[in-house]
Design an enzyme around this catalytic site. Structure first.
Site, PDB file in Angstrom:
ATOM      1  N   CYS A 386       0.834  -1.378   0.146  1.00  0.00           N
ATOM      2  CA  CYS A 386       0.156   0.034   0.048  1.00  0.00           C
ATOM      3  C   CYS A 386       0.925   1.348  -0.035  1.00  0.00           C
ATOM      4  O   CYS A 386       1.530   1.793  -1.051  1.00  0.00           O
ATOM      5  CB  CYS A 386      -0.782   0.219   1.229  1.00  0.00           C
ATOM      6  SG  CYS A 386      -2.217   0.865   0.802  1.00  0.00           S
ATOM      7  N   HIS A 514      -3.643  -4.913   0.460  1.00  0.00           N
ATOM      8  CA  HIS A 514      -2.784  -5.438   1.382  1.00  0.00           C
ATOM      9  C   HIS A 514      -2.970  -6.916   1.481  1.00  0.00           C
ATOM     10  O   HIS A 514      -4.184  -7.676   1.932  1.00  0.00           O
ATOM     11  CB  HIS A 514      -3.809  -5.071   2.967  1.00  0.00           C
ATOM     12  CG  HIS A 514      -3.450  -3.446   3.174  1.00  0.00           C
ATOM     13  ND1 HIS A 514      -2.552  -3.300   3.932  1.00  0.00           N
ATOM     14  CD2 HIS A 514      -4.092  -2.447   2.790  1.00  0.00           C
ATOM     15  CE1 HIS A 514      -2.427  -1.868   4.110  1.00  0.00           C
ATOM     16  NE2 HIS A 514      -3.500  -1.483   3.208  1.00  0.00           N
ATOM     17  N   GLU A 516      -1.543  -9.098   3.318  1.00  0.00           N
ATOM     18  CA  GLU A 516      -1.638 -10.031   4.500  1.00  0.00           C
ATOM     19  C   GLU A 516      -2.822 -10.360   4.987  1.00  0.00           C
ATOM     20  O   GLU A 516      -3.026 -11.016   5.728  1.00  0.00           O
ATOM     21  CB  GLU A 516      -0.852  -8.976   5.472  1.00  0.00           C
ATOM     22  CG  GLU A 516      -1.448  -7.626   5.778  1.00  0.00           C
ATOM     23  CD  GLU A 516      -1.102  -6.416   4.996  1.00  0.00           C
ATOM     24  OE1 GLU A 516      -0.582  -6.732   3.739  1.00  0.00           O
ATOM     25  OE2 GLU A 516      -1.263  -5.457   5.437  1.00  0.00           O
TER      26      GLU A 516
HETATM   27  N1  GLN Z   1      -1.989   6.744   2.882  1.00  0.00           N
HETATM   28  C1  GLN Z   1      -1.818   6.025   1.572  1.00  0.00           C
HETATM   29  C2  GLN Z   1      -3.209   6.333   0.960  1.00  0.00           C
HETATM   30  O1  GLN Z   1      -4.137   6.795   1.673  1.00  0.00           O
HETATM   31  C3  GLN Z   1      -1.749   4.494   1.913  1.00  0.00           C
HETATM   32  C4  GLN Z   1      -2.499   3.935   2.818  1.00  0.00           C
HETATM   33  C5  GLN Z   1      -2.059   2.678   3.235  1.00  0.00           C
HETATM   34  O2  GLN Z   1      -1.003   2.234   3.345  1.00  0.00           O
HETATM   35  N2  GLN Z   1      -3.214   1.967   3.832  1.00  0.00           N
HETATM   36  O3  GLN Z   1      -3.311   6.107  -0.167  1.00  0.00           O
END
Ligand code: GLN
Length: 559
Positions: A386, A514, A516
């Site tokens: 992410c 994600h 995970e």
């Molecule tokens: N801050 C980033 C976004 O909003 C990544 C978010 C995250 O890593 N969950 O896109």
């Protein structure tokens, strides 16, 4: 109305918090599944936040994201990993969420001018959240964990609601399991049962009689202690389980089974006939886990490294992947704000893999970029999740694709190369909040890439929690500099995975989602599995760390 066959198990905790109610609930879920029943787990949290989405990871640990896009308590991660059944929005309910519903109803005039009260309105709403699990999922068992500790002021409406619940569905379809602590007092050389007695009495005062106790302790409890506890709890001794400490949380279901927990719940309490449990795949995982023959080090570069729970699912996915490859994964926690300090960079260089997990905000972002650069230049396997993908793209843009100052507009709204940005349509509604992409979405994997080979399928569903995306205007420039967009949305509009070709780097890959959250002990998340595999190869395959020459430059600085 709830399915007539559904049974309801309520799990409460007493004496102190942090006893591992979530693991206990998840382990019971696993045991019931292993005996052929379908199970759904649910967590009630007594705090006023409507959901944990905006709570600091320091306060609350990781925010676990469900398939249907709810931001929930990390215990739901345990539920999914143990039972392999997906949780949903209905699986996590907070006091704030309950009050929010009731107050909105009151504002609409639904109560026709009546006085709205904790009993019955709040308690009715709580009960309906239990029933909805049975109604919507048609399961044999709903297991509801009540967060907090018996005796807390804020838990009371929840406890009152579950006290009332048997009157609706019949007492024989309900079971109350209470988790307590039996501390060992060193100078007296004794285990103390008094706190457990008090806790049972506190529950009784509220009107709940525990049907089973799980007593947490350092060592297994003797038959004598269990008998003593059973006597004052008015329970048969079989209903008193010793929840002793185990080195591996995944062995808790087996520890419970060996004490007859599933037999007591099914035969003695509910009078249900059930086949013998099939715990063979679980046992296989534990056997493999016990037999690991090497150790690798993964540097995890993040903002909340003082609290392991902030990255709980990442830690678990690494662990599952390690077991798959027959290696233990040691995590070197690196505060991203310290990257650049000599000792810290040496730790990064000494790692077998570098991982940058999700995150929000600019603090430590430059340190994460520097870590990705080290990984790319020194051929160290790298996985970004992410925000970690925003890091990978920004680093590549700056140092390979000749876009100096490239950045995410989340970190630098004035950057000359906004390689990561909000979508135009998001910008318009940004003021209204709620622009986050949440939950499972399809990801198309492109032939001939790491990602495609890792998954072995052309389309997968993975869970998202983010706002910013790779900027389509700068995509071509990144591509021509050598970055491969190996996963996209099915319409190819949004980038989901980027990587460097295998010929150039042993593993340099990041995903917008994600992975995970979907990792399971016996089915590690494919991208984590490949990352750990690459790290394992870098570490030299099967060689146990203890036998590695400590002057080996790659490991000399690892503490
Ligand atoms: N801050 C980033 C976004 O909003 C990544 C978010 C995250 O890593 N969950 O896109």
């Amino acid at each position: 109305m709830a399915q007539p066959e559904t049974r309801f198990i309520f799990i409460t905790g007493g004496v102190v918090s942090s006893l591992g109610k979530g693991i206990a609930a998840a382990s019971i879920g696993r045991l019931l599944r292993s005996r052929g029943f379908t199970v759904q787990l649910q967590k009630f949290d007594p705090y006023i936040n409507v959901d944990p989405g905006t709570m600091s990871p320091y306060q609350h640990g990781e925010v676990f994201v469900t398939e249907d896009g709810a931001e929930t308590d990390l215990d739901l991660g345990h539920y999914e990993r143990f039972t392999d059944a997906n949780a949903s929005r209905a699986s996590n309910v907070t006091a704030g969420g309950i009050y929010n519903t009731v107050i909105r109803r009151e504002r609409r005039g639904d109560y026709l001018g009546g006085t709205v009260q904790v009993v019955p309105h709040i308690t009715d709403e709580i009960k309906s959240r239990v029933r909805v699990m049975a109604d919507s999922t048609d399961v044999d068992f709903v297991i509801t964990e009540i967060g907090g500790t018996v005796g807390d002021i804020e838990s009371l409406p929840f406890l009152e609601a579950i006290r009332q619940f048997p009157a609706e569905v019949g007492r024989r379809r309900c079971m109350f399991i209470h988790l307590t602590l039996v501390p060992y007092i060193g100078h007296a050389g004794e285990l103390k049962t008094k706190p457990t007695q008090h806790s049972i009495n506190e529950l009784r005062r509220i009107g709940i009689n525990a049907d089973m106790l799980i007593c947490r302790s350092e060592q297994p409890l003797s038959a004598e202690i269990r008998k003593k506890i059973a006597l004052f709890a008015s329970l048969p001794v079989e209903a008193v389980t010793s929840g002793y400490d185990v080195p591996d949380v995944y062995s808790v279901p087996l520890a419970f089974h060996s004490q007859g927990v599933d037999a007591f719940i099914l035969d003695d309490h509910f009078g249900l006939e059930a086949p013998a449990p099939d715990l063979s795949s679980w046992q296989r995982y534990l056997d493999r886990s016990a037999a690991v023959s090497s150790e690798i080090t993964v540097a995890l570069v993040g903002k909340y490294v003082q609290l392991e729970d902030a990255y709980l699912s990442v830690v678990e996915a690494l662990r599952h992947s390690g077991v798959h490859h027959g290696t233990r994964v040691r995590i070197d926690w690196i505060d991203s704000e310290t990257v650049g300090e000599a000792g810290v960079d040496a730790r990064l260089r000494g790692a077998d893999g570098i991982l940058v997990p999700g995150g929000f905000g600019g603090r430590g972002f430059e340190g994460k970029i520097a870590s990705a650069r080290i990984a790319r230049e020194e051929q160290i396997p790298f996985l970004g999740v992410c925000l970690g993908m925003h890091v990978l793209v920004s680093e590549f843009a700056r140092h390979v694709a000749e876009m100096p100052g490239a950045n995410s507009t989340e970190m630098d709204p004035e950057t000359p190369f906004p390689v990561i940005d909000l979508l135009p349509e998001q910008k318009e509604i940004a003021d209204m909040g709620g622009t986050m992409r949440l939950g499972a979405d399809p990801v198309k994997l492109h032939e001939g890439t790491w990602a495609r080979d890792a998954y072995g399928e052309p389309v997968v569903y993975e869970r998202h929690r983010h706002r910013y995306e790779v900027n389509n205007h700068l995509k071509r420039k990144l591509q021509s500099a050598g970055l491969v967009f190996s996963g996209t949305t099915p319409d190819e509009r949004l980038v989901e995975i980027c990587e460097l070709p295998r010929e150039e780097h042993p593993f340099f890959l990041a995903s917008q989602f994600h992975p995970e959250f979907k990792s399971r002990p016996d089915r590690p998340a494919p991208l984590f599995r490949e990352f750990v595999g690459a790290a394992h190869r870098r570490a030299g395959g099967q060689l146990p760390k203890a036998e590695v020459n400590v002057t080996d430059a790659r490991h000399a600085t690892t503490p």
